[in-house]
Design an enzyme around this catalytic site. Structure first.
Site, PDB file in Angstrom:
ATOM      1  N   TYR B 215       0.835  -1.211   0.000  1.00  0.00           N
ATOM      2  CA  TYR B 215       0.000   0.000   0.000  1.00  0.00           C
ATOM      3  C   TYR B 215       0.873   1.266   0.000  1.00  0.00           C
ATOM      4  CZ  TYR B 215      -2.886   3.525   2.417  1.00  0.00           C
ATOM      5  OH  TYR B 215      -3.514   4.677   2.795  1.00  0.00           O
ATOM      6  N   ASP B 300      -0.819  -6.259   9.525  1.00  0.00           N
ATOM      7  CA  ASP B 300      -1.883  -5.303   9.276  1.00  0.00           C
ATOM      8  C   ASP B 300      -3.079  -6.095   8.773  1.00  0.00           C
ATOM      9  OD1 ASP B 300      -3.580  -3.546   8.012  1.00  0.00           O
ATOM     10  OD2 ASP B 300      -1.998  -2.182   7.418  1.00  0.00           O
ATOM     11  N   ILE B 302      -6.346  -5.147   8.502  1.00  0.00           N
ATOM     12  CA  ILE B 302      -7.529  -4.285   8.423  1.00  0.00           C
ATOM     13  C   ILE B 302      -8.566  -4.779   7.428  1.00  0.00           C
ATOM     14  CG2 ILE B 302      -6.284  -2.223   9.191  1.00  0.00           C
ATOM     15  CD1 ILE B 302      -6.270  -1.250   6.352  1.00  0.00           C
ATOM     16  N   LYS B 341     -12.206  -0.428   7.038  1.00  0.00           N
ATOM     17  CA  LYS B 341     -12.467  -1.288   5.886  1.00  0.00           C
ATOM     18  C   LYS B 341     -13.518  -2.327   6.218  1.00  0.00           C
ATOM     19  CE  LYS B 341      -9.075   0.860   4.006  1.00  0.00           C
ATOM     20  NZ  LYS B 341      -9.333   1.931   3.067  1.00  0.00           N
TER      21      LYS B 341
END
Lengths: 496, 537
Positions: B215, B300, B302, B341
């Site tokens: 990202y 991560d 999410i 998200k």
């Protein structure tokens, strides 16, 4: 050898008497210092925990223990269990029980205003349905500009202007495009610190100052604070001479000073800075080519009847170099909604606004909260009334508190703004030193069951001063506080 | 002395600060790390060997000096470009911002497919809020809680909020693991959570490994203010961008050889931009890798709840719970989570750090005062997430709708002969445009990308902005629009592809023409328009 030769001199009686006695003394002193140092820095608990778990690494000897694996930041600066916003952790647990004559701890160590939240609560109740009807998911849940909703920014100037001046005709006009909303004043100050200074640079901060600055300005940024002591002799007013001296000393040390941080109204003292004082500061900043961060989080809570002058107003009327002035304001604080975490930076420097806008990605305000604030601030009648009533309540509370102190024969600074009173309890401390002050603070908590902030934590150079946050009390608490303070003062007098 | 100290502690929690402030420990520490950072920055330049890099570095130094002489007087952070907004990822956003699509008002505008946002389940949440008006505290039913909500500003957060989040995290992971509410630290969105964990784990100049493609916002979140260096671990299409032990080892070795102090590995699972989940074996392997090498692992997660088909999502928490202590050092494992998200609530700015390391939990909690979640929002979410009926329904609906949308999109482009990486999670697909590239280079990718934005009028994100080592991949988000917009987008892609293949048939002649066209497409608006400040996905 250099040490041993004069020592021999003493033993053999060949002169060097002075040197011979100074050196052993010095050695003894250093030994004491060394022992003291070693004792006062006990291994932080976290280290132990980490050390135990690091068995694997110890065996390998590669990255032995977590002390190294975890960043220095978390271990070099093991701060106590929290900042001013959170010292309540222990205190407030019991404070709830205090109420009417209960025997829990009275929390007077936290900057908060509990006097007027009922006003806001009433408003919410009346306007609840309005708000719920206007609920629009896509305006709340989706990605929003991280530096704040435009609707809120547009409406803030008017409201803040109302907070900042008691007289309506003197309204300050704010430019919405210079506003950057952040989650609370802490992050606003940290952001400015990140924007204006590099690690190792310093800010001049007149002391006593709010202990929260140590966290907000220094911790993650690596920026230093140089406390510039203000004295009770000149009512703890900021003196340009002292600033100048501190600046020059830093310069001599090779440390770069990037700005001055002032609090207006000051926390903990409760002073206001006069228009002339502000202009002097501007001149000083221009002379030295540094920034000014003006922390005006209590702007809406000045009640001393004296004129509060915001930098925003100053820049309007006088032709000064605006680029170096940055204002921090806390909207949620003045609205008695500290939990809502809505602070803002108002800067005249477009580069700072641009950088801060990017930084808000790390700490922006929750959208539903912003929506509530928009509708609350749009109700100008309510806001006007709220500001007036809130000031009145604060004025009354401070008067009551001062009366309590007077009856006990304790002096305090006249508080003109903010939620705190700066109290001189030097008559009650046993030794005129930081140790004596901390002992008294201890007594206040253990005997008097009152949690307050000792002046040394605010980096005050004169011992014996304490910060009492009177706005955290309700009216019923004043008789209780009187009884408790009397108890403490009597114990102290018996002891001495 | 110790006794005295602890006494002070009891009457005021601030004691620790004072000693830290006065002891000058902070000063020493920062000076040290600053110099080490400079050394590392230099070694980095040497490592990359590029003259341009060095020049750039010098230029930055120069510009900083300039800043000091003129009236800017800003810090390096404020003046550097490490916020990464000059990357192509953000260029696409600018194009969208200057000409956004609207079905009636601007049907020829750019369709936003660069925003990883889940807008498919809004009405579920809206429904719940309408049914539970007291949760938002702004109704006559909720106002009773007002006092508590308004005044409360403890950085631990409401305990009911933490309990609800812990429970929800467990639910999202199929109730295979339990999360301890006391280890939950809140922060301002995943952005803030990622930064906070970096502040806790690394000093300026330290490095983190990160499997690429990753990202683009990570450059900003992890490195901008913390001064942490990111070292990409290249993954490619030969094994479907999987992370392997070998490539991790190689990257670590290489980084250490180049004098980087590697503090850890950070990875997104499910991956953004790939939309794939890591299988259990790979996770076990990775955990073993970090435990053996004594570096941290930040996961991560999410996008955990967006997993819409098998294989099921496996959280690192499951691996931690199931493996024994010798193979897995819990103190090294940290999870970043967010509701942006999974719940589709980016505006709420709720991020969570869940660490198995007590020191990190404590430090991160203190740092959370820079990004506390508004108590009003905490209150509301606590009620929402404690409502089992709602959560059950939500966690069934989200994958169903995402799977549906994913199918529509992938089948739509499959008809056109465009494939994408097989994925089963996330709000995006990783689209393979390699066959449309004029030349298999970065330049080829960017010129195709400009064509897509200007001709197809769709904002997708080029693989290069995700630090992908192979040109020709694009991330396309599919969950931030309604069905009609999706259809429009598909139609436009279709038109573009058929035009492209027509052109392929009449090769030579057209090619020169297209080159001309491309030149004329260099519109100045990418440079000029100011990037509006969205919280990026």
């Amino acid at each position: 050898m250099r040490i041993i030769v004069p020592l021999q001199g003493v033993v053999q009686g060949r002169g060097g008497l002075v040197l011979g006695s100074v050196i052993p003394c010095a050695l003894f002193y250093f030994l004491q210092l060394y022992l003291k140092r070693n004792r006062t820095s006990p291994q932080p608990q976290t280290d132990d925990a980490a050390g135990e778990s690091g068995e694997v690494g110890n065996e390998e000897g590669v990255g032995s223990g977590l002390q190294r694996t975890v960043s220095n930041r978390s271990l070099v600066l093991p701060r106590g269990s929290g900042g001013p916003a959170h010292v309540s952790i222990r205190g407030s647990l019991v404070a709830k029980a205090a109420g009417n004559g209960g025997d829990g701890v009275l929390e007077m160590g936290v900057d908060e205003n509990k006097l007027s939240y009922d006003l806001v609560g009433d408003w919410l109740q009346e306007n609840a349905m309005l708000w719920a009807e206007g609920w629009n998911m896509s305006g709340i849940a989706t990605s929003q500009p991280s530096d704040g909703l435009m609707q809120l920014k547009v409406i803030i100037p008017q409201a803040v202007a109302g907070f900042m001046s008691e007289a309506v005709e003197r309204a300050v006009s704010f430019n919405p495009s210079q506003i950057v909303l952040t989650s609370g004043a802490s992050s606003a100050i940290e952001m400015l610190s990140f924007c204006l200074a590099d690690p190792g640079n310093a800010f001049l901060v007149p002391s006593p100052y709010n202990p929260g600055f140590d966290r907000d300005v220094k911790w993650r940024t690596g920026v230093e604070i140089i406390p510039v002591p203000c004295r009770s002799a000149d009512n703890f007013n900021v003196s340009i001479t002292a600033l100048d001296r501190a600046f020059n000393q830093a310069k001599k040390r090779g440390q770069k000073v990037r700005g001055v941080i002032i609090s207006n109204p000051s926390n903990p003292v409760g002073n206001l800075i006069t228009r002339e004082g502000l202009l002097d500061l501007v001149d000083f900043a221009r002379d030295k080519n540094i920034h000014i961060i003006s922390n005006e989080i209590f702007a809406g809570s000045s009640y001393g009847g004296e004129e509060f002058v915001s930098f925003a107003e100053l820049t309007e009327s006088v032709d000064i170099d605006c680029d170096r002035v940055h204002i921090v304001y806390d909207l949620s604080n003045d609205l008695s909604l500290p939990g809502f975490r809505t602070g803002l930076i108002y800067s005249f420097n477009k580069h700072v606004v641009a950088a801060a806008t990017k930084l808000t990605r790390f700490s922006s305000v929750s959208a539903p909260t912003q929506r509530i604030l928009v509708s609350m601030l749009s109700d100008t009648k309510f806001i006007e009334n709220y500001i007036k009533t809130n000031r009145e309540k604060l004025r009354r509370a401070t008067a009551m508190f001062v009366a309590v102190l007077q009856e006990l024969g304790i002096q305090c600074m006249k508080s003109r703004g903010g939620f705190c009173c700066w109290v001189d309890m030097s008559c009650l401390i046993r030794s005129y030193s930081e140790k004596g002050e901390l002992e008294l603070g201890d007594k206040l908590l253990s005997i008097g069951k009152v949690n307050v902030t000792p002046g040394s934590l605010c980096h005050c150079i004169e011992p014996g001063w304490f910060r009492f946050c009177f706005a955290a009390l309700s009216e019923d608490d004043f008789p209780v506080i009187m009884v408790r303070l009397r108890k403490v003062s009597e114990t102290c007098k018996v002891c001495s | 002395m110790e006794d005295l100290n602890s006494k002070h502690h009891t009457f005021h929690g601030l004691r620790g600060w004072h000693s830290a402030g006065d002891g000058g420990g902070g000063a020493g520490g920062t000076m040290l790390t600053k110099s080490s950072r400079r050394k590392r920055a230099d070694s980095r330049n040497a490592h990359r060997g590029g003259n341009i890099e060095q020049l750039h570095h010098q230029h930055r130094k120069m510009s900083f000096l300039d800043c000091e002489t003129n009236h800017l007087l800003l810090s390096k952070i404020a003046t550097s470009s490490r916020h990464g907004e000059n990357s192509h990822y953000f260029d696409g956003w600018k194009a969208y911002d200057s000409d956004p699509y609207h079905p009636t008002e601007n049907p020829n505008g750019v369709i936003q497919m660069g925003l990883a946002e889940n807008q498919l389940c809004f009405e579920l949440i809206k429904e719940w809020i309408m049914e539970n008006p007291e949760a938002s505290i702004c109704t006559s039913e909720g106002v009773n809680d007002f006092r508590d909500v308004a005044i409360f500003q403890d950085y631990h957060g409401f305990s009911r909020f933490r309990n609800a989040i812990a429970k929800f995290m467990g639910r999202v992971r199929g109730d295979c693991v339990m999360f301890d509410p006391d280890r939950i630290v809140m922060s301002g969105g995943a952005t803030g959570a990622n930064e906070t964990i970096m502040f806790c784990l690394a000093d300026p100049g330290d490095a983190f490994l990160i499997p690429s493609p990753y990202y683009p916002g990570f450059d900003r979140d992890l490195g901008w203010r913390t001064g942490v260096q990111l070292i990409p671990v290249s993954c490619d299409s030969s094994n479907n961008f999987k992370i392997t032990r070998d490539c991790l080892e190689a990257a670590l070795k290489h980084a250490q050889k180049s004098n980087f102090n590697v503090k850890g590995l950070i990875m997104a699972n499910p991956s953004n931009p790939l939309g794939t989940v890591m299988d259990r074996d790979t996770l076990v392997d990775t955990v073993a890798f970090v435990s053996e090498r004594r570096i941290h692992l930040v996961c991560d997660e999410i996008y955990a709840a967006t997993t819409f088909s098998s294989p099921a999502f496996v959280s690192v928490a499951e691996v931690v719970e199931s493996s024994d202590r010798l193979k897995c050092n819990r103190d090294l494992i940290h999870i970043v989570y967010s509701l942006s998200k999974d719940m589709g609530l980016p505006g709420f700015r709720v991020g969570v750090i869940y660490s198995y390391n007590d020191a990190v939990v404590n430090t991160a909690r203190r740092m959370s005062s820079f990004g506390l979640v508004s108590t009003q929002t905490q209150h509301m979410l606590a009620a929402m997430l404690s409502d089992d009926r709602f959560v059950d329904r939500f966690l069934v609906e989200v994958p169903k709708r995402l799977a549906n949308r994913h199918q529509i999109f992938t089948e739509g482009i499959a008809k056109l002969g465009i494939s994408c990486l097989k994925s089963n999670a996330g709000l995006f697909v990783w689209m393979d445009f390699r066959h449309l590239l004029e030349e298999p280079t970065l330049k080829g990718e960017l010129s195709l990308w400009k064509l897509i934005i200007d001709d197809v009028k769709i904002n997708v994100s080029p693989g290069s902005s995700f630090h992908c080592s192979e040109p020709g991949w694009f991330r396309v988000c599919f969950a931030n629009m309604d069905d009609e917009t999706m259809e429009v987008a598909l139609r436009q892609i279709e038109a573009f592809v058929s035009e492209e293949s027509d052109k392929e048939n009449v090769v030579e002649k057209k090619r020169s023409w297209r080159r001309n066209l491309r030149l004329s497409l260099k519109s100045p608006r990418y440079e000029e328009s100011i990037l509006s400040t969205y919280v990026l996905p």
